[in-house]
Design an enzyme around this catalytic site. Structure first.
Site, PDB file in Angstrom:
ATOM      1  CB  CYS A 136      -1.052  -0.009   1.941  1.00 59.95           C
ATOM      2  SG  CYS A 136      -1.783  -1.400   1.048  1.00 59.95           S
ATOM      3  CB  CYS A 172      -3.730   2.738   3.075  1.00 56.13           C
ATOM      4  SG  CYS A 172      -5.358   0.885   2.404  1.00 56.13           S
ATOM      5  NE  ARG A 181      -4.059 -10.259  -3.649  1.00 49.94           N
ATOM      6  CZ  ARG A 181      -5.153  -9.373  -2.649  1.00 49.94           C
ATOM      7  NH1 ARG A 181      -4.696  -8.004  -3.392  1.00 49.94           N
ATOM      8  NH2 ARG A 181      -5.694  -9.478  -1.938  1.00 49.94           N
ATOM      9  CB  CYS A 215      -3.281  -1.582  -1.423  1.00 55.40           C
ATOM     10  SG  CYS A 215      -5.279  -1.012  -0.733  1.00 55.40           S
ATOM     11  CB  CYS A 237      -4.406   2.975  -1.149  1.00 56.90           C
ATOM     12  SG  CYS A 237      -2.888   1.651  -1.206  1.00 56.90           S
ATOM     13  CG  ASP A 262      15.837  37.348 -13.553  1.00 53.69           C
ATOM     14  OD1 ASP A 262      15.336  36.786 -15.020  1.00 53.69           O
ATOM     15  OD2 ASP A 262      15.028  37.245 -13.156  1.00 53.69           O
TER      16      ASP A 262
END
Length: 492
Positions: free
Chosen positions: A38, A42, A67, A69, A72, A442
Site C-alpha cells: 500500500c 491507505c 500485490r 492494494c 489505495c 536576472d
C-alpha cells in the site's frame, strides 16, 4: 526525509499510522499477513507494526511477492521527489526508466545513455531500490496497462502492445500477478464516467499538496509560443514530440489533481507523455520540505506563507527549451514569443488539432540546423549562438536530457559562444530540472531582492542565497512573484 527512508522503520510506521499522504511515493508498505502493498495514506485500518515491512519502490514490493492494494492503488502515487532533486547515477537512471528508455532501448541502451556498464547500473539500482531496471520497467508497464484497461475500450491485445508488453501472455500474467485480477475483471470493476471523446485519454495526475497553480500555469501561459502552446478554457494546451509519434495535451488545475487530456498518434507513447507532463509541472516535488527549508530565512518566510506550494515550471523537451532560451536573450517575453513563432511557422512540422489553435510541433534541432543563418531575424552574435547550439544538439555533441549530468551539461553550455550565467542557469532550472539553479543576474530577481532588503548585486546575492540550498530554484519562483514584471529575459 532522506534517501533510503524505507530503512527508517520508526518514521515509516508513524507515517502509516497517521495516513500521511505527504509520504506517498517516498516508500511503500508491504503487509506480511495479507501479502498486499500500500501507499502510506491507505484508508484501511493500518496493520500491526510487526506485520509491516517497507520498500523503496513498487517494483521491489512486486519482486518480494506482494500485490497492489485495490483500495489505495499504490501504483498511482506521485513519484518520489528523490529522482528530481538528485543528479547521481540512480536518479538519472530512474528519470530515464520513467521516460520509457528500457522499453525502447533495453538495459544496454539505458546504460549507454548513462555512460556506465549494465552491471554497474543494475547493481546500484538493486542496492537503493531493491529492484533492477527490468523490474522497474515492468512495474511501469503494469501501471500503464491498468490505466488503459480502466480508461479506454481498447481491445486487450492493443493495450498489451501499447503498454510495452512483448506478448499477450506476458501482459495477462503480469496484470494478474500485480493486481490479483485478470485484465477483463479489472476493466469490469472500473467506474464508468460515460462515453468520452474517441481517441482522447482523460487522466488525473496526482501531486503532493500544496500546489500553487497560478505560479505554474501563469508562467506557461505568459510564455506560450503560438501554434505550439495556448491557454484555452482554463487549460494549458500544447503539442508534444514523442518517440513513436506526436501528441496534444491539455492540462488544467483541480483542487487535488491535474486534469489531463491526451490525444496521441501512437498509444505506445502514453507512459512517456504522462512522465513529461508531470515533469513539466514539477508534480513530483515535495513542497512541504521545500517550503519548510525556505521559511527558515526570515526574508523569504512571508513570501512562502502568502502563497505556499510554488513549483518550478519546466519543459517537455529540453532541446526546445534551450533554443527558446537563446531566442529570449536580451529581449522581452513578447519578442521572444514572436521569434519562436516565426521559427515554428517556417520550420515546425504541421499537425491537425481537432480543437483548433495548435498547428505545429516545435522544430527539431535537425530541422533548425538546416536553416540558412542569413534568414534568421536576429543580431549576428545571437545568430552565431543559435546556429552553434542547434548544430551541436543535432549532431549529438551536446546532449540535454533526463540522463544529463548537471555539472557536465553546465560546463558544455558555458563553452558555447554567447552563453553566459543567466542562459546556462535558466536551462539548468527549466530544462535539466536542477532544483538548486539560481538566476543571480536576472533583472526581476535583482529588483525583488532590492525590495526585500537582500543584496542586489549578483555576487552578493549568490552568497546570501547559500542558505537556500538545495532549493534555490524554488526561491527564484517566490522572488519572481514579488516583481511586477516577473518574466523578463534580459541577461545572457
Amino acid at each position: 526525509m532522506q534517501t533510503g527512508m524505507h530503512l527508517d522503520r520508526e518514521h515509516c510506521v508513524r507515517a502509516v499510522q497517521s495516513k500521511d499522504a505527504r509520504f506517498d511515493g517516498w516508500f511503500f508498505t508491504a503487509v506480511l499477513t495479507t501479502r498486499i502493498y500500500c501507499r502510506p495514506s491507505c484508508p484501511v485500518v493500518p496493520p500491526k507494526p510487526e506485520n509491516m515491512t517497507f520498500h523503496p519502490s513498487a517494483a521491489a514490493c512486486q519482486q518480494a511477492g506482494f500485490r497492489a492494494c485495490k483500495r489505495c492503488r499504490p501504483d498511482t502515487s506521485p513519484g518520489s521527489p528523490e529522482w528530481n532533486r538528485r543528479a547521481d547515477l540512480v536518479a538519472r537512471a530512474m528519470r530515464l526508466i520513467a521516460d520509457g528508455v528500457v522499453d525502447r532501448e533495453g538495459v544496454p541502451g539505458l546504460a549507454a545513455r548513462l555512460g556506465y556498464s549494465t552491471r554497474q547500473v543494475e547493481r546500484q539500482l538493486l542496492a537503493e531500490l531493491g529492484a533492477g531496471p527490468l523490474a522497474l520497467a515492468r512495474a511501469q508497464r503494469a501501471q500503464t496497462a491498468r490505466l488503459l484497461i480502466e480508461t479506454t475500450t481498447l481491445p486487450m491485445a492493443e493495450i498489451a502492445f501499447a503498454a510495452g508488453f512483448s506478448s499477450i501472455r506476458t501482459f495477462n500474467d503480469t496484470v494478474r500477478e500485480v493486481f490479483a485480477l485478470p485484465p477483463g475483471e479489472l476493466r469490469a470493476r472500473a467506474p464508468r464516467s460515460g462515453a468520452g471523446t474517441p481517441g482522447v485519454l482523460t487522466l488525473r495526475l496526482p501531486f503532493r499538496a500544496p500546489l500553487n497553480p497560478s505560479n505554474l500555469f501563469g508562467h506557461l501561459a505568459a510564455t506560450a509560443v503560438p501554434g505550439v502552446e495556448e491557454w484555452r478554457d482554463g487549460a494549458y494546451r500544447r503539442t508534444l514530440r514523442l518517440p513513436y509519434g506526436h501528441g496534444i495535451v491539455a492540462l488544467a488545475p483541480r483542487p487535488d489533481h491535474i486534469a489531463c487530456r491526451l490525444t496521441l498518434s501512437d498509444l505506445r507513447d502514453l507512459t512517456v507523455a504522462i512522465n513529461r507532463c508531470r515533469r513539466l509541472l514539477d508534480l513530483d516535488a515535495d513542497p512541504v520540505a521545500v517550503d519548510g527549508h525556505l521559511r527558515t530565512d526570515p526574508l523569504l518566510a512571508p513570501l512562502v506563507d502568502k502563497e505556499p506550494g510554488r513549483r518550478v515550471p519546466r519543459t517537455v523537451d529540453e532541446a526546445e527549451f534551450a533554443v527558446r532560451a537563446v531566442l529570449g536573450q536580451q529581449v522581452s517575453t513578447a519578442a521572444a514569443r514572436t521569434h519562436a513563432a516565426r521559427l515554428v511557422t517556417a520550420h515546425g512540422k504541421p499537425l491537425d488539432d481537432p480543437e483548433g489553435g495548435l498547428t505545429h510541433l516545435f522544430p527539431s534541432p535537425e530541422a533548425l540546423a538546416a536553416v540558412d543563418p542569413e534568414t534568421l531575424a536576429m543580431p549576428r552574435t545571437r545568430r552565431t549562438t543559435f546556429t552553434t547550439l542547434v548544430r551541436q544538439l543535432a549532431d549529438g555533441r551536446l546532449r540535454l536530457g533526463m540522463e544529463s549530468d548537471w555539472a557536465e551539461a553546465r560546463a558544455r553550455l558555458l563553452d558555447l559562444p554567447g552563453f553566459g550565467p543567466w542562459t546556462v542557469d535558466v536551462i539548468a532550472m527549466r530544462a535539466l530540472g536542477d532544483p538548486d539553479a539560481f538566476l543571480a543576474t536576472d533583472l526581476g530577481i535583482r529588483r525583488a531582492a532590492g525590495e526585500l532588503g537582500l543584496p542586489a548585486t549578483p555576487a552578493a546575492l549568490t552568497a546570501r542565497a547559500e542558505a537556500w540550498r538545495p532549493w534555490r530554484a524554488y526561491a527564484v519562483q517566490y522572488l519572481w512573484a514579488t516583481d511586477s514584471h516577473p518574466i523578463n529575459f534580459l541577461p545572457v
